[in-house]
Design an enzyme around this catalytic site. Structure first.
Site, mmCIF file in Angstrom:
data_model
loop_
_atom_site.group_PDB
_atom_site.id
_atom_site.type_symbol
_atom_site.label_atom_id
_atom_site.label_comp_id
_atom_site.label_asym_id
_atom_site.label_seq_id
_atom_site.Cartn_x
_atom_site.Cartn_y
_atom_site.Cartn_z
ATOM 1 N N PHE A 275 -20.792 10.861 -38.321
ATOM 2 C CA PHE A 275 -20.143 10.270 -37.141
ATOM 3 C C PHE A 275 -18.694 9.963 -37.503
ATOM 4 C CE2 PHE A 275 -19.676 6.172 -34.597
ATOM 5 C CZ PHE A 275 -19.736 6.742 -33.346
ATOM 6 N N GLY B 144 -5.727 3.741 -38.599
ATOM 7 C CA GLY B 144 -5.218 2.733 -37.657
ATOM 8 C C GLY B 144 -6.231 2.306 -36.613
ATOM 9 N N GLU C 169 -20.438 -0.232 -39.025
ATOM 10 C CA GLU C 169 -21.045 -0.190 -37.671
ATOM 11 C C GLU C 169 -20.674 -1.455 -36.893
ATOM 12 O OE1 GLU C 169 -24.462 1.868 -36.822
ATOM 13 O OE2 GLU C 169 -24.234 3.268 -38.501
ATOM 14 N N GLY C 170 -19.471 -1.949 -37.142
ATOM 15 C CA GLY C 170 -18.961 -3.148 -36.466
ATOM 16 C C GLY C 170 -19.096 -4.361 -37.370
ATOM 17 N N THR C 171 -17.968 -4.987 -37.691
ATOM 18 C CA THR C 171 -17.997 -6.172 -38.567
ATOM 19 C C THR C 171 -18.746 -7.321 -37.892
ATOM 20 O OG1 THR C 171 -15.968 -7.011 -37.592
ATOM 21 C CG2 THR C 171 -15.712 -5.573 -39.530
ATOM 22 N N GLU D 224 -17.487 -10.023 -37.213
ATOM 23 C CA GLU D 224 -16.555 -10.582 -36.220
ATOM 24 C C GLU D 224 -16.647 -9.794 -34.911
ATOM 25 O OE1 GLU D 224 -15.815 -9.847 -39.461
ATOM 26 O OE2 GLU D 224 -15.913 -11.950 -40.043
HETATM 27 N N1 CAA Z 1 -22.357 0.859 -24.309
HETATM 28 C C1 CAA Z 1 -21.782 1.548 -23.299
HETATM 29 N N2 CAA Z 1 -20.511 1.292 -22.860
HETATM 30 C C2 CAA Z 1 -19.844 0.301 -23.488
HETATM 31 C C3 CAA Z 1 -20.386 -0.434 -24.545
HETATM 32 C C4 CAA Z 1 -21.712 -0.131 -24.944
HETATM 33 N N3 CAA Z 1 -22.296 -0.811 -25.932
HETATM 34 N N4 CAA Z 1 -19.483 -1.327 -24.972
HETATM 35 C C5 CAA Z 1 -18.380 -1.175 -24.202
HETATM 36 N N5 CAA Z 1 -18.602 -0.179 -23.307
HETATM 37 C C6 CAA Z 1 -17.694 0.284 -22.254
HETATM 38 C C7 CAA Z 1 -17.258 -0.913 -21.385
HETATM 39 O O1 CAA Z 1 -18.173 -1.140 -20.351
HETATM 40 C C8 CAA Z 1 -15.913 -0.433 -20.858
HETATM 41 O O2 CAA Z 1 -16.154 0.449 -19.789
HETATM 42 P P1 CAA Z 1 -15.250 0.473 -18.426
HETATM 43 O O3 CAA Z 1 -14.008 1.184 -18.772
HETATM 44 O O4 CAA Z 1 -16.085 1.220 -17.450
HETATM 45 O O5 CAA Z 1 -15.010 -0.964 -18.044
HETATM 46 C C9 CAA Z 1 -15.369 0.384 -22.032
HETATM 47 O O6 CAA Z 1 -16.493 0.772 -22.829
HETATM 48 C C10 CAA Z 1 -14.407 -0.392 -22.899
HETATM 49 O O7 CAA Z 1 -15.094 -1.553 -23.363
HETATM 50 P P2 CAA Z 1 -14.331 -2.790 -23.979
HETATM 51 O O8 CAA Z 1 -13.277 -3.258 -23.029
HETATM 52 O O9 CAA Z 1 -15.372 -3.783 -24.409
HETATM 53 O O10 CAA Z 1 -13.608 -2.124 -25.248
HETATM 54 P P3 CAA Z 1 -12.754 -2.736 -26.390
HETATM 55 O O11 CAA Z 1 -11.629 -1.824 -26.680
HETATM 56 O O12 CAA Z 1 -12.460 -4.181 -26.120
HETATM 57 O O13 CAA Z 1 -13.729 -2.580 -27.692
HETATM 58 C C11 CAA Z 1 -15.402 -3.211 -29.247
HETATM 59 C C12 CAA Z 1 -14.953 -3.063 -27.792
HETATM 60 C C13 CAA Z 1 -16.783 -3.814 -29.117
HETATM 61 C C14 CAA Z 1 -14.509 -4.118 -30.051
HETATM 62 C C15 CAA Z 1 -15.459 -1.809 -29.911
HETATM 63 O O14 CAA Z 1 -14.169 -1.305 -30.156
HETATM 64 C C16 CAA Z 1 -16.250 -1.829 -31.215
HETATM 65 O O15 CAA Z 1 -17.472 -1.826 -31.212
HETATM 66 N N6 CAA Z 1 -15.562 -1.809 -32.373
HETATM 67 C C17 CAA Z 1 -16.207 -1.648 -33.650
HETATM 68 C C18 CAA Z 1 -16.186 -0.205 -34.053
HETATM 69 C C19 CAA Z 1 -17.320 0.143 -34.962
HETATM 70 O O16 CAA Z 1 -18.418 -0.369 -34.850
HETATM 71 N N7 CAA Z 1 -17.071 1.087 -35.841
HETATM 72 C C20 CAA Z 1 -18.093 1.566 -36.693
HETATM 73 C C21 CAA Z 1 -17.696 2.846 -37.271
HETATM 74 S S1 CAA Z 1 -19.034 3.920 -37.596
HETATM 75 C C22 CAA Z 1 -19.746 3.395 -39.004
HETATM 76 O O17 CAA Z 1 -19.456 2.379 -39.547
HETATM 77 C C23 CAA Z 1 -20.859 4.267 -39.435
HETATM 78 C C24 CAA Z 1 -21.153 4.219 -40.854
HETATM 79 O O18 CAA Z 1 -20.430 4.694 -41.685
HETATM 80 C C25 CAA Z 1 -22.414 3.637 -41.315
#
Ligand code: CAA
Length: 379
Positions: free
Chosen positions: A122, A128, A362-364, A366
């Site tokens: 993924f 950034g 997969e998201g801190t 925080e």
């Molecule tokens: N399911 C479906 N849609 C979702 C959703 C969800 N869980 N969460 C948000 N959305 C949608 C919202 O409804 C919104 O839709 P509309 O435009 O229709 O209103 C849109 O997405 C934007 O949502 P937000 O305004 O909430 O977005 P944001 O920019 O404020 O970000 C966040 C939200 C929760 C902070 C997100 O950026 C996030 O989860 N960040 C963490 C990233 C992450 O987890 N990275 C992990 C990397 S992968 C990894 O780690 C794998 C590995 O190696 C093991």
């Protein structure tokens, strides 16, 4: 309310427990030291079906429910969190976007290959764009019946071994989450390269790499969902992924608890085993209690997912509760071991390093709290 596992769930858990004890635990320390995972182990895991766990049966998978998946992840994580993360990423964020949002044509073409063990990864994070996933800058330019992808992804779990990548990229010149698209990319396409392998504190058996994309031509049929759906595709995949990481943390934490109890039974100080010293018994009680609470939250999130009900908040709660309970359990396990816990000879040293990332990826914690607070405070 019924707290019993089904016969099938118990059978899977026991089978995986045996496999992990026989095939993974004996080499876990060595894999950690060498920072590798032998291909022979990956092959055995292919044969045993670990790569098809969550894949629908019609595409060659086992189609297990999320509780069974959680039990499997917990058992694998007790033996090696480096191994379990490979299975977690493949069975959730690496493949869910294709299974949920791919066209029937590409599902039929690729899901059986993934279920048979061609590994998926993924690619969302960039230098950034970490917690702020919507800040990603990789681009996807449409040209006829293809998209041309450019950009650089980092922290890609499974990235070196993977055959398939889920890549998030945006229309050039745009910002925000609305112009982000998700693609299934075959890693051997021209222009895809593995740029750097991370030298990590923990999960050293698993590979975490940077991936560069340079004018990669991806067929338009490999778009997952519609144009502009990419951010939601990624977020919904992470919801399920977070349940897996919760149980990964709990597996590491359970291994800490088991080692702490084992050690406290035999180590004597002040004329009696540590276990008979109330201060140590209290630490063990807290380890078990905090993790049991998180485990129940995880089962509920899994149940909601399988019932087709919303579970974003519950998955975030389970992940934050589990990763923090397991982290405290690892800290207590090291403390109970005293100076020995600080030495590589005892496995709690590895668990302490391995558990740390569960509060980050997969998201801190925080970000989980941000997700939870948004759900609790919205109208
Ligand atoms: N399911 C479906 N849609 C979702 C959703 C969800 N869980 N969460 C948000 N959305 C949608 C919202 O409804 C919104 O839709 P509309 O435009 O229709 O209103 C849109 O997405 C934007 O949502 P937000 O305004 O909430 O977005 P944001 O920019 O404020 O970000 C966040 C939200 C929760 C902070 C997100 O950026 C996030 O989860 N960040 C963490 C990233 C992450 O987890 N990275 C992990 C990397 S992968 C990894 O780690 C794998 C590995 O190696 C093991």
């Amino acid at each position: 309310m019924n707290f019993d596992f089904t016969e099938n769930q118990t059978m899977f858990r026991d089978m995986v427990r045996d496999f992990a004890r026989q095939e993974i635990a004996p080499i876990a320390q060595q894999m950690d030291e060498e920072g590798t995972m032998p291909e022979t182990l990956v092959d055995k895991m292919r044969e045993a079906g670990f790569f098809g766990l969550t894949f629908p049966e019609q595409y060659g998978g086992m189609g297990v429910d999320t509780t069974t998946y959680a039990l499997v992840v917990e058992e694998l994580s007790k033996a090696s969190a480096g191994v379990s993360v490979m299975i977690c990423v493949h069975n959730s964020v690496g493949s869910y976007p294709l299974a949920m949002y791919g066209s029937e044509e590409i599902k039929q073409k690729y899901l059986p290959r993934m279920a048979a063990g061609e590994i998926a990864a993924f690619c969302v994070t960039e230098p950034g764009a970490g917690s702020d996933a919507a800040a990603l800058t990789a681009t996807a330019r449409k040209e006829g019946d293809k998209y041309i992808l450019n950009g650089g992804k980092i922290f890609v779990t499974n990235g070196a071994r993977a055959q398939f990548l889920v890549v998030l990229a945006r229309t050039p010149g745009t910002t925000g989450h609305k112009d982000i698209h998700a693609f299934l990319v075959e890693k051997d396409l021209p222009g895809v390269s593995v740029a750097k392998k991370e030298d990590k504190m923990g999960l050293r058996a698993s590979d975490t790499v940077a991936i560069d994309l340079e004018d990669v031509e991806v067929p338009a049929t490999h778009l997952l969902g519609q144009e502009g759906d990419g951010f939601k595709v990624a977020m919904s995949a992470l919801d399920g992924g977070r349940i897996g990481i919760a149980f990964q943390a709990l597996g590491i934490g359970k291994a800490c608890l088991d080692e702490a109890v084992k050690y406290a039974k035999v180590r004597e100080q002040f004329g009696k085993p540590l276990l008979h010293q109330p201060v140590i018994a209290n630490m063990i009680a807290d380890m078990g209690t905090e993790m049991e609470g998180a485990r129940l939250m995880g089962y509920r999130a899994a149940w909601l997912k399988d019932a087709g009900r919303p579970y974003t908040k519950e998955a975030a709660m389970a992940k934050v509760a589990a990763s923090e309970a397991a982290w405290r359990a690892a800290d207590r396990a090291v403390q109970i071991h005293g100076g020995y816990g600080f030495c590589r000879e005892y496995p709690v040293e590895r668990y302490y390093r391995d558990v740390r990332v569960t509060r980050i990826y997969e998201g801190t914690s925080e970000i989980q709290r941000m997700v939870i607070a948004r759900h609790l405070t919205r109208d």
